[in-house]
Design an enzyme around this catalytic site. Structure first.
Site, PDB file in Angstrom:
ATOM      1  N   ARG A 122       0.836  -1.208   0.000  1.00 36.47           N
ATOM      2  CA  ARG A 122       0.000   0.000   0.000  1.00 36.47           C
ATOM      3  C   ARG A 122       0.866   1.251   0.000  1.00 36.47           C
ATOM      4  O   ARG A 122       0.475   2.290   0.510  1.00 36.47           O
ATOM      5  CB  ARG A 122      -0.928   0.005   1.207  1.00 36.47           C
ATOM      6  CG  ARG A 122      -0.205  -0.169   2.531  1.00 36.47           C
ATOM      7  CD  ARG A 122      -1.138  -0.099   3.690  1.00 36.47           C
ATOM      8  NE  ARG A 122      -0.447  -0.409   4.924  1.00 36.47           N
ATOM      9  CZ  ARG A 122      -0.989  -0.289   6.117  1.00 36.47           C
ATOM     10  NH1 ARG A 122      -2.228   0.152   6.233  1.00 36.47           N
ATOM     11  NH2 ARG A 122      -0.327  -0.602   7.200  1.00 36.47           N
ATOM     12  N   ARG A 177       5.951   9.991   3.466  1.00 34.45           N
ATOM     13  CA  ARG A 177       7.107   9.782   4.321  1.00 34.45           C
ATOM     14  C   ARG A 177       8.375   9.756   3.469  1.00 34.45           C
ATOM     15  O   ARG A 177       8.330   9.402   2.279  1.00 34.45           O
ATOM     16  CB  ARG A 177       6.959   8.507   5.149  1.00 34.45           C
ATOM     17  CG  ARG A 177       6.665   7.241   4.361  1.00 34.45           C
ATOM     18  CD  ARG A 177       6.345   6.077   5.280  1.00 34.45           C
ATOM     19  NE  ARG A 177       6.430   4.797   4.583  1.00 34.45           N
ATOM     20  CZ  ARG A 177       6.369   3.611   5.172  1.00 34.45           C
ATOM     21  NH1 ARG A 177       6.209   3.537   6.477  1.00 34.45           N
ATOM     22  NH2 ARG A 177       6.474   2.493   4.473  1.00 34.45           N
ATOM     23  N   ASP A 235      11.264  -7.816   7.313  1.00 34.57           N
ATOM     24  CA  ASP A 235      10.795  -6.884   6.280  1.00 34.57           C
ATOM     25  C   ASP A 235      10.583  -5.477   6.842  1.00 34.57           C
ATOM     26  O   ASP A 235      10.336  -4.538   6.072  1.00 34.57           O
ATOM     27  CB  ASP A 235       9.497  -7.392   5.638  1.00 34.57           C
ATOM     28  CG  ASP A 235       8.401  -7.652   6.653  1.00 34.57           C
ATOM     29  OD1 ASP A 235       8.567  -8.570   7.466  1.00 34.57           O
ATOM     30  OD2 ASP A 235       7.384  -6.943   6.649  1.00 34.57           O
ATOM     31  N   ASN A 236      10.714  -5.324   8.157  1.00 34.10           N
ATOM     32  CA  ASN A 236      10.589  -4.005   8.781  1.00 34.10           C
ATOM     33  C   ASN A 236      11.915  -3.503   9.341  1.00 34.10           C
ATOM     34  O   ASN A 236      11.937  -2.498  10.050  1.00 34.10           O
ATOM     35  CB  ASN A 236       9.573  -4.055   9.936  1.00 34.10           C
ATOM     36  CG  ASN A 236       8.177  -4.384   9.463  1.00 34.10           C
ATOM     37  OD1 ASN A 236       7.786  -4.020   8.361  1.00 34.10           O
ATOM     38  ND2 ASN A 236       7.420  -5.110  10.279  1.00 34.10           N
ATOM     39  N   ASP A 267       8.551   1.835   9.215  1.00 32.40           N
ATOM     40  CA  ASP A 267       7.306   1.064   9.296  1.00 32.40           C
ATOM     41  C   ASP A 267       6.688   1.107  10.700  1.00 32.40           C
ATOM     42  O   ASP A 267       6.671   0.119  11.430  1.00 32.40           O
ATOM     43  CB  ASP A 267       7.534  -0.381   8.857  1.00 32.40           C
ATOM     44  CG  ASP A 267       7.904  -0.471   7.377  1.00 32.40           C
ATOM     45  OD1 ASP A 267       7.761   0.541   6.673  1.00 32.40           O
ATOM     46  OD2 ASP A 267       8.330  -1.546   6.931  1.00 32.40           O
TER      47      ASP A 267
END
Length: 551
Positions: A137, A227, A304-305, A314
């Site tokens: 997203r 961001r 993944d973060n 994130d």
């Protein structure tokens, strides 16, 4: 055949004239030029050849082309960071008042010549390989080189579906977007490496969410955060390529990342991947120690973060610890308490091990041994930095035997009395040594009053005051002044964010803006913040607040 692009996975936007209008590309007064930066043509990262935007398994590329989906309803600007606009994006704050700015930061308008992209990555989620994940997203809408020569990647979050959306709708709700905006800016002003938030917009588009995964689906409003970060590459960016054996691409991406973001590593050096790994290990240890020093729990420390640049990214179900508790977990979705604040350093090592495994196909046997030795040194790196930070929080100068015991003793008392983490250290910064010595704790030092109820508190005070005497060329006023620069008075506690969210859901954004203002100066006392209770005990209504991954 996979398409290759000679631009840095999107067009570079170079500042020419009228920088305050650079990102708009809408009026005759703005001069916008989307050009390759000289010398970057040699770097090629492959883009998915499939142009259609539908959910699918993607192979042999780093990005997919994906355009944001505009909102159907009106869009309102909730908040904007003056600092990000002016200091990073070279924009005058007045630009944020224009319709063109709103269209850009909401995803309705894309810069002329820009190719928005969604990043492909994988990752280990809660310790288990989750295969392809990616920007489900989020849309990378450009890279901006500012007047300082810094390159910043601009990314919209909540801007619609991409090939990586899986079962999601590509949207982010207002409540999580408020938390992302405030959280990233708060962490930055605490001196911790992080992505930044430039703006927050909200629409009247309706989305449905089961916030606590209990079957209670409710209607919420969709929002978008713009961001920015130096890079959005994460451990999972490399894991997905290693997992599918895309080793040439893994090497290409690694060399690109090293060349762009790791100046201390020679991209022509045979041991460059080991050197790269060494830097990431060191900086990850530093980052997590910094988190711990302010009581910050990320909430979802999946690979993944975890940024390869060791910045905080994130912002989901994060939280700042209130009562000191090593088992503090802000994320109610974390049933096993895997990502509790006391386990974040261990998770850092787990994630770095997964990074090492992703690098292994490119390493020879000797380099693999070197990487293993580097990883073994991670605990020492973490504890060294942890000790430095907590000594500073207590105003200790120099090295003395027993410093670690003094820190551990205090944390033990805080845990047993459920003393407020932030305010215990802050009030130790404000109280005088004479007040401590007499065990005369004034009422305004409510967190110290809490911990003083423990029978061993006088013993700790005696040890602490004795240790302070060994500080060379120090005074009590200097100690307090020094400690107040490292112990914040205000952090974004969950109840504060929740209060702002509840008002925002009624179209009252005043507390979002108040918190933004206060958290820009977390070490300074603000009359408005004091009036709002931001340095007071957690209000009774907020004792059982919950935050989840649903956003």
């Amino acid at each position: 055949m996979t398409q290759r692009t000679g631009f840095l996975f999107c067009w570079l936007i170079q500042r020419l004239q009228f920088p305050q209008l650079l990102l708009l590309d809408v009026t005759c007064h703005a001069i916008v030029c989307c050009l390759l930066q000289p010398g970057l043509e040699r770097t090629m990262l492959p883009v998915d050849p499939v142009k259609e935007n539908y959910v699918r398994k993607v192979k042999n590329c780093v990005f997919s082309i994906a355009f944001p989906t505009p909102f159907k309803s009106r869009v309102r600007l909730v908040a904007v960071s003056k600092e990000v606009l002016e200091d990073i994006l070279d924009l005058d704050l007045s630009v944020s008042e224009t319709d063109d700015f709103i269209q850009l930061v909401s995803g309705e308008k894309i810069l002329f010549g820009s190719v928005p992209l969604a990043h492909r990555y994988g990752g280990h989620q809660f310790g288990i390989w989750a295969d392809q994940l990616g920007d489900g997203r989020a849309h990378l809408i450009g890279i901006y080189m500012n007047r300082k020569g810094e390159k910043w990647e601009l990314q919209l979050k909540g801007s619609g579906k991409t090939p990586y959306s899986r079962h999601g709708d590509g949207r982010a709700v207002l409540r999580s977007s408020v938390r992302e905006f405030l959280g990233s800016e708060a962490v930055h002003h605490l001196g911790i490496p992080t992505s930044r938030a430039a703006s927050l917009v909200v629409s009247d588009d309706e989305v449905w969410r089961d916030q606590f995964y209990d079957g209670n689906v409710v209607k919420e409003r969709a929002a978008v955060v713009l961001r920015v970060a130096k890079s959005w590459f994460r451990i999972g960016s490399l894991e997905i390529l290693a997992h599918y054996g895309e080793l040439d691409l893994l090497r290409t991406l690694l060399d690109f990342i090293i060349q762009e973001h790791f100046p201390s590593v020679d991209v022509g050096e045979p041991n460059r991947y080991v050197d790269f790994f060494s830097v990431v290990v060191s900086e990850t240890a530093q980052l997590i120690a910094l988190w711990t020093s302010v009581g910050f729990a990320h909430g979802v420390c999946n690979t993944d973060n975890f940024s390869l640049l060791s910045i905080t990214i994130d912002y989901g179900p994060f939280g700042f610890m209130e009562a000191y508790n090593p088992d503090f977990v802000p994320n109610t979705s974390d049933d096993e308490r895997r990502y509790k604040i006391g386990n974040q350093a261990n998770i850092g090592m787990f994630n770095l091990n997964k990074l090492s495994q992703a690098l292994n196909p490119l390493l020879d046997p000797r380099q693999k041994q070197l990487a293993a030795l580097i990883l073994e040194g991670y605990p020492d790196l973490y504890y060294t930095r942890f000790r430095e930070l907590f000594k500073a929080k207590l105003g200790l100068l120099g090295e003395r035997k027993g410093d670690e015991d003094l820190i551990a003793f205090l944390l033990h008392l805080m845990e047993k009395t459920a003393a407020d983490f932030t305010m215990t250290f802050r009030q130790l910064s404000e109280i005088t040594q004479s007040q401590l010595q007499e065990l005369n704790i004034p009422q305004q030092f409510w967190a110290l009053q809490t911990i003083s109820k423990h029978e061993l508190f006088p013993a700790w005070v005696s040890q602490y005051l004795l240790r302070l005497k060994s500080n060379m060329n120090d005074s009590d006023s200097e100690r307090r002044k020094r400690m107040m620069t490292v112990n914040p008075r205000y952090v974004l506690k969950n109840w504060m964010a929740e209060s702002a969210v509840r008002k925002a859901e009624r179209n009252d954004f005043s507390e979002v803006r108040l918190l933004q203002q206060v958290l820009q100066h977390p070490f300074q006392k603000h009359s408005t913040a004091e009036k709002a209770g931001y340095a007071s005990p957690t209000p009774s209504w907020a004792k059982n607040l919950r935050v989840s991954c649903s956003s």
